[in-house]
Scaffold this motif. Structure first.
Motif, PDB file in Angstrom:
ATOM      1  N   MET A   1       0.844  -1.172   0.000  1.00 30.96           N
ATOM      2  CA  MET A   1       0.000   0.000   0.000  1.00 30.96           C
ATOM      3  C   MET A   1       0.891   1.237   0.000  1.00 30.96           C
ATOM      4  N   SER A   4       0.633   7.383   0.500  1.00 28.40           N
ATOM      5  CA  SER A   4      -0.522   8.264   0.331  1.00 28.40           C
ATOM      6  C   SER A   4      -1.823   7.563   0.723  1.00 28.40           C
ATOM      7  N   THR A   5      -1.964   6.314   0.312  1.00 30.32           N
ATOM      8  CA  THR A   5      -3.158   5.541   0.666  1.00 30.32           C
ATOM      9  C   THR A   5      -3.200   5.270   2.166  1.00 30.32           C
ATOM     10  N   SER A   6      -2.065   4.911   2.743  1.00 33.55           N
ATOM     11  CA  SER A   6      -1.993   4.680   4.191  1.00 33.55           C
ATOM     12  C   SER A   6      -2.372   5.938   4.959  1.00 33.55           C
ATOM     13  N   SER A   8      -4.303   8.426   3.919  1.00 39.18           N
ATOM     14  CA  SER A   8      -5.742   8.675   3.758  1.00 39.18           C
ATOM     15  C   SER A   8      -6.579   7.743   4.613  1.00 39.18           C
ATOM     16  N   LEU A   9      -6.232   6.458   4.629  1.00 41.03           N
ATOM     17  CA  LEU A   9      -6.989   5.492   5.435  1.00 41.03           C
ATOM     18  C   LEU A   9      -6.871   5.783   6.926  1.00 41.03           C
ATOM     19  N   ALA A  10      -5.672   6.095   7.367  1.00 42.84           N
ATOM     20  CA  ALA A  10      -5.472   6.405   8.783  1.00 42.84           C
ATOM     21  C   ALA A  10      -6.227   7.673   9.166  1.00 42.84           C
ATOM     22  N   SER A  11      -6.175   8.679   8.330  1.00 44.44           N
ATOM     23  CA  SER A  11      -6.873   9.931   8.604  1.00 44.44           C
ATOM     24  C   SER A  11      -8.381   9.718   8.654  1.00 44.44           C
ATOM     25  N   SER A  12      -8.916   8.928   7.726  1.00 42.45           N
ATOM     26  CA  SER A  12     -10.351   8.630   7.709  1.00 42.45           C
ATOM     27  C   SER A  12     -10.765   7.830   8.935  1.00 42.45           C
ATOM     28  N   THR A  13      -9.928   6.894   9.340  1.00 40.60           N
ATOM     29  CA  THR A  13     -10.206   6.102  10.537  1.00 40.60           C
ATOM     30  C   THR A  13     -10.268   6.992  11.766  1.00 40.60           C
ATOM     31  N   LEU A  42      -4.929   1.825  14.427  1.00 40.45           N
ATOM     32  CA  LEU A  42      -3.927   2.872  14.158  1.00 40.45           C
ATOM     33  C   LEU A  42      -2.587   2.509  14.785  1.00 40.45           C
ATOM     34  N   THR A  45      -0.931  -0.136  12.709  1.00 38.29           N
ATOM     35  CA  THR A  45      -0.397   0.496  11.490  1.00 38.29           C
ATOM     36  C   THR A  45       0.919   1.201  11.791  1.00 38.29           C
TER      37      THR A  45
END
Length: 143
Positions: A1, A4-6, A8-13, A42, A45
């Motif tokens: 991954m 950038s994707t990591s 975005s996913l962490a921020s959304s979580t 988190l 991650t």
């Protein structure tokens, strides 16, 4: 991954956790979900990013500002640093919310403290401490 994707996913979580914390009823199961699923996810991650990428950064470390700068020049380590903030701020926000509920504080009083914690971490914690001290002082005078 990708980093950038990591990111975005962490921020959304984290955002989902904050929205739940501020607007949803604070059932025990919801608090457990935020603590273990969201903050735990988190944290996992963060651990993976640190253990996979941290030691690969040439000149990176915590001994000087130059070493820290070198670490954050690596996108995966930068994301790890971001996830660190997201996890800890959400952890502190959850603790603040639970403590404020125990004290019977209105959600309208809690919301700005939680938003400050979300946006500026230690500032929100400081607001909580000040509010708690003021509340304790007022309660002590009533007795």
């Amino acid at each position: 991954m990708s980093a950038s994707t990591s990111f975005s996913l962490a921020s959304s979580t984290a955002m989902a956790g904050w929205l739940l914390l501020i607007f949803a009823p604070r059932w025990g199961a919801l608090i457990a979900f935020i603590r273990f699923a969201l903050i735990g996810g988190l944290s996992l991650t963060y651990a993976v990013l640190v253990f996979v990428y941290f030691f690969r950064v040439e000149g990176g470390g915590f001994g000087s500002i130059a070493e820290v700068r070198a670490l954050f020049m690596s996108d995966p380590v930068l994301v790890a640093g971001w996830v660190h903030y997201l996890a800890f701020d959400l952890f502190i926000g959850t603790w603040i919310a639970v403590e404020a509920d125990k004290r019977g504080w209105n959600r309208l009083l809690q919301a700005p403290i939680l938003v400050a914690t979300f946006m500026f971490g230690p500032v929100g914690l400081l607001l909580f401490y000040i509010t708690r001290a003021t509340d304790a002082s007022l309660t002590a005078r009533k007795v």
